[in-house]
Design an enzyme around this catalytic site. Structure first.
Site, PDB file in Angstrom:
ATOM      1  N   GLY A   1       0.772  -1.236   0.000  1.00  9.42           N
ATOM      2  CA  GLY A   1       0.000   0.000   0.000  1.00  9.42           C
ATOM      3  C   GLY A   1       0.804   1.287   0.000  1.00  9.42           C
ATOM      4  O   GLY A   1       0.354   2.300  -0.522  1.00  9.42           O
TER       5      GLY A   1
ATOM      6  N   ASP B   1      -4.333   2.401  10.988  1.00 10.66           N
ATOM      7  CA  ASP B   1      -5.751   2.179  11.282  1.00 10.66           C
ATOM      8  C   ASP B   1      -5.868   1.746  12.748  1.00 10.66           C
ATOM      9  O   ASP B   1      -5.869   2.597  13.641  1.00 10.66           O
ATOM     10  CB  ASP B   1      -6.233   1.115  10.287  1.00 10.66           C
ATOM     11  CG  ASP B   1      -7.725   0.877  10.316  1.00 10.66           C
ATOM     12  OD1 ASP B   1      -8.472   1.815  10.595  1.00 10.66           O
ATOM     13  OD2 ASP B   1      -8.150  -0.264  10.064  1.00 10.66           O
TER      14      ASP B   1
HETATM   15  P1  5GP Z   1      -3.741  -1.503  10.996  1.00 10.81           P
HETATM   16  O1  5GP Z   1      -5.156  -1.809  11.369  1.00 10.81           O
HETATM   17  O2  5GP Z   1      -2.832  -2.630  11.392  1.00 10.81           O
HETATM   18  O3  5GP Z   1      -3.292  -0.171  11.540  1.00 10.81           O
HETATM   19  O4  5GP Z   1      -3.691  -1.374   9.429  1.00 10.81           O
HETATM   20  C1  5GP Z   1      -3.422  -2.477   8.619  1.00 10.81           C
HETATM   21  C2  5GP Z   1      -3.483  -2.166   7.163  1.00 10.81           C
HETATM   22  O5  5GP Z   1      -4.849  -2.245   6.765  1.00 10.81           O
HETATM   23  C3  5GP Z   1      -3.064  -0.794   6.674  1.00 10.81           C
HETATM   24  O6  5GP Z   1      -1.691  -0.652   6.530  1.00 10.81           O
HETATM   25  C4  5GP Z   1      -3.725  -0.771   5.330  1.00 10.81           C
HETATM   26  O7  5GP Z   1      -2.906  -1.436   4.380  1.00 10.81           O
HETATM   27  C5  5GP Z   1      -5.004  -1.536   5.590  1.00 10.81           C
HETATM   28  N1  5GP Z   1      -6.120  -0.596   5.724  1.00 10.81           N
HETATM   29  C6  5GP Z   1      -6.655  -0.044   6.833  1.00 10.81           C
HETATM   30  N2  5GP Z   1      -7.656   0.790   6.537  1.00 10.81           N
HETATM   31  C7  5GP Z   1      -7.766   0.773   5.178  1.00 10.81           C
HETATM   32  C8  5GP Z   1      -8.607   1.456   4.237  1.00 10.81           C
HETATM   33  O8  5GP Z   1      -9.475   2.280   4.549  1.00 10.81           O
HETATM   34  N3  5GP Z   1      -8.392   1.156   2.918  1.00 10.81           N
HETATM   35  C9  5GP Z   1      -7.448   0.269   2.490  1.00 10.81           C
HETATM   36  N4  5GP Z   1      -7.350   0.061   1.179  1.00 10.81           N
HETATM   37  N5  5GP Z   1      -6.631  -0.375   3.350  1.00 10.81           N
HETATM   38  C10 5GP Z   1      -6.785  -0.117   4.672  1.00 10.81           C
HETATM   39 MG    MG Z   2      -0.463  -0.858   4.853  1.00 10.45          MG
END
Ligand code: 5GP
Ligand code: MG
Length: 245
Positions: A100, A159
């Site tokens: 990403g 996130d």
């Molecule tokens: P975490 O929840 O561990 O902080 O995030 C994990 C990963 O989930 C992020 O790095 C991202 O790649 C994916 N992610 C979280 N929210 C979104 C979103 O709204 N859109 C997309 N495409 N990926 C997301």
């Molecule tokens: Mg990511």
């Protein structure tokens, strides 16, 4: 004919928007659907269907940040990061989180006026491809030695914070002397893991993101939409409820 794809946690739109009631695949944990079953035509993914029906962005509900807005903000973040990195005694290591962050990383480092090394890691937060464990694991590791170095982790979105927490622990174990996090988007409303930066590490972010599932500028839905030059919210019609299980 349709193909049903069970998506990992990271492929889920925000709660109350796309979580189909009574859908066993979209079980709620911590108030958030963990998986979503998407019905796609067998030979045509959703983006291809949208493209066939018009513009490549026909599946986008609305644009949150345009290409010009992103470029302007990335330049600001790069200026701040560059000023900090120029104060270091040796080059920092900028670590992009694949996939990403690839566009943000590329745009960012081209505008950072300081010597630096670039590497990538891959972190996945689901094992069998359908259920997020909430405990990410590193599936592709660094090549560059970060021992004694200042590391800047570059993410597309922070996130829940689980991925960044896991990466910070991993980099600390490898002996990084300080660790910063530079994320294109930040969704603080959804944070469940509070991560600790290391040493003189700083938190940089492009934009605060509202609680929508967003795509574009590197971010995907079922591996599509990464090539959009802006960030947008997907139309609800791009998702189909699964009532078969
Ligand atoms: P975490 O929840 O561990 O902080 O995030 C994990 C990963 O989930 C992020 O790095 C991202 O790649 C994916 N992610 C979280 N929210 C979104 C979103 O709204 N859109 C997309 N495409 N990926 C997301
Ligand atoms: Mg990511």
């Amino acid at each position: 004919m349709t193909t049903l794809l069970a998506l990992p946690d990271s492929g889920i739109p925000p709660r109350n928007s796309f979580a189909p009631p009574g859908n066993k695949s979209a079980s709620l944990r911590g108030g958030r659907p963990r998986t979503l079953t998407l019905a796609l035509p067998a030979s045509r993914p959703a983006q291809a269907t949208a493209m066939a029906s018009g513009a490549p962005d026909a599946g986008i509900e609305r644009v949150l940040w345009t290409e010009a807005e992103i470029a302007a903000r990335v330049a600001e973040v790069a200026a701040e990061l560059g000023a900090d990195l120029r104060r270091l005694r040796e080059p920092a290591v900028v670590v992009g989180v694949a996939t990403g962050a690839f566009l943000f990383l590329a745009d960012l480092v081209r505008r950072v006026d300081a010597p630096l090394a670039v590497d990538f890691v891959r972190a996945e937060s689901y094992g069998d491809g359908t259920e997020s464990s909430g405990r990410p694991r590193i599936t592709s590791d660094l090549k560059v030695d970060v021992a004694g170095k200042h590391v800047v982790v570059v993410e597309d979105i922070v996130d829940t914070g689980n991925t960044v927490s896991c990466l910070i622990a991993h980099l600390e174990k490898k002996g990084a002397s300080s660790i910063s996090v530079c994320t294109f988007l930040d969704k603080p409303a959804r944070r469940s893991a509070n991560f600790q930066l290391v040493g003189d590490g700083k938190f940089y972010r492009g934009f605060e993101c509202p609680d929508y599932f967003v795509v574009g500028y590197g971010m995907d839905f079922a591996e599509l939409y990464r090539n959009l030059p802006y960030v947008g919210v997907l139309k609800i019609e791009m998702y189909k409820k699964d009532t078969s299980n």
